[in-house]
Design a protein around this motif. Structure first.
Motif, short mmCIF file in Angstrom:
data_model
loop_
_atom_site.label_atom_id
_atom_site.label_comp_id
_atom_site.label_asym_id
_atom_site.label_seq_id
_atom_site.Cartn_x
_atom_site.Cartn_y
_atom_site.Cartn_z
N UNK A 122 0.83 -1.20 0.00
CA UNK A 122 0.00 0.00 0.00
C UNK A 122 0.87 1.25 0.00
N UNK A 123 1.89 1.27 0.85
CA UNK A 123 2.76 2.43 0.93
C UNK A 123 3.52 2.66 -0.38
N UNK A 124 3.94 1.58 -1.03
CA UNK A 124 4.62 1.74 -2.32
C UNK A 124 3.73 2.50 -3.29
N UNK A 125 2.46 2.13 -3.33
CA UNK A 125 1.52 2.83 -4.22
C UNK A 125 1.27 4.26 -3.79
N UNK A 126 1.11 4.47 -2.47
CA UNK A 126 0.86 5.83 -1.97
C UNK A 126 2.05 6.75 -2.24
N UNK A 127 3.24 6.21 -2.31
CA UNK A 127 4.41 7.02 -2.59
C UNK A 127 4.65 7.20 -4.09
N UNK A 128 4.24 6.21 -4.89
CA UNK A 128 4.51 6.25 -6.33
C UNK A 128 3.44 7.04 -7.10
N UNK A 129 2.18 6.89 -6.73
CA UNK A 129 1.10 7.53 -7.50
C UNK A 129 1.24 9.05 -7.59
N UNK A 130 1.52 9.76 -6.49
CA UNK A 130 1.71 11.21 -6.65
C UNK A 130 2.90 11.56 -7.55
N UNK A 131 3.93 10.71 -7.57
CA UNK A 131 5.06 10.96 -8.48
C UNK A 131 4.61 10.82 -9.93
N UNK A 132 3.75 9.83 -10.19
CA UNK A 132 3.19 9.72 -11.54
C UNK A 132 2.41 10.97 -11.90
N UNK A 133 1.67 11.51 -10.93
CA UNK A 133 0.90 12.74 -11.18
C UNK A 133 1.82 13.91 -11.52
N UNK A 134 2.98 13.98 -10.86
CA UNK A 134 3.94 15.06 -11.14
C UNK A 134 4.29 15.05 -12.63
N UNK A 135 4.60 13.87 -13.14
CA UNK A 135 5.00 13.77 -14.55
C UNK A 135 3.80 13.86 -15.49
#
Length: 184
Positions: free
Chosen positions: A59-72
């Protein structure tokens, strides 16, 4: 020698296979949990704790990765191939990993809180409160995936970088509460 066309990971067939693998792994994980509860080994607590930790990490991996995807994704032109690829990545991350991991985190965590701690302890109440906040972040990101899917993002890359910090800070405090148990 002619080259065969390569399948893109954004193609529907690749997505269907990824979904099937994701659902299979979730079912396998749930079957393992049900099997453990039915078998009821002497060290059930340790098994449930391990499954809880695995769920939290996912869950944490997704919570940390998804906003980074939004940045790009914010920098991608709406309707472009790049934007469409981000939409697929975001949807698959949310539906295939994050949401099932969040649900399993809650199930195993509540079982541990009940069976081991009988829902007693100030540290546990604080931890559960922070996990509720983390779930709120998850719901915000879920709504954001839908907004990006409609090409309706209204936030800057800077906003998403700041949003990326929230789960990290919550995770740090939650882990400290769970390990140190600073107050009863």
């Amino acid at each position: 020698m002619s080259e065969q066309p390569t399948e893109k990971q954004t193609d529907a067939s690749a997505g269907a296979r990824a979904s099937r693998r994701s659902y299979f792994m979730i079912l396998l994980f749930v079957a393992l949990a049900i099997g453990l509860f039915a078998w009821h080994p002497a060290d059930l607590y340790l098994w449930v704790k391990a499954l809880h930790i695995i769920s939290v990490i996912s869950w944490m991996a997704g919570l940390l990765y998804l906003p980074r995807l939004f940045v790009y994704h914010t920098d991608a032109e709406p309707g472009s191939q790049q934007s469409e690829t981000f939409k697929v990545m975001e949807r698959r991350l949310l539906k295939g990993i994050m949401t099932p991991a969040m649900m399993l985190t809650w199930i195993f965590g509540l079982y541990l809180a009940w069976s081991v701690y009988d829902f007693q302890g100030g540290w546990l109440h604080a931890k559960i409160g922070l996990v509720v906040l983390l779930t709120g972040v998850h719901m915000y990101l879920s709504r954001s995936v839908r907004a990006f899917a409609r090409d309706d993002n209204r936030y800057s890359a800077r906003h998403w970088r700041l949003v990326n910090e929230g789960p990290t800070l919550l995770m740090i405090v939650i882990v400290i509460l769970a390990v140190v148990k600073p107050f009863a």
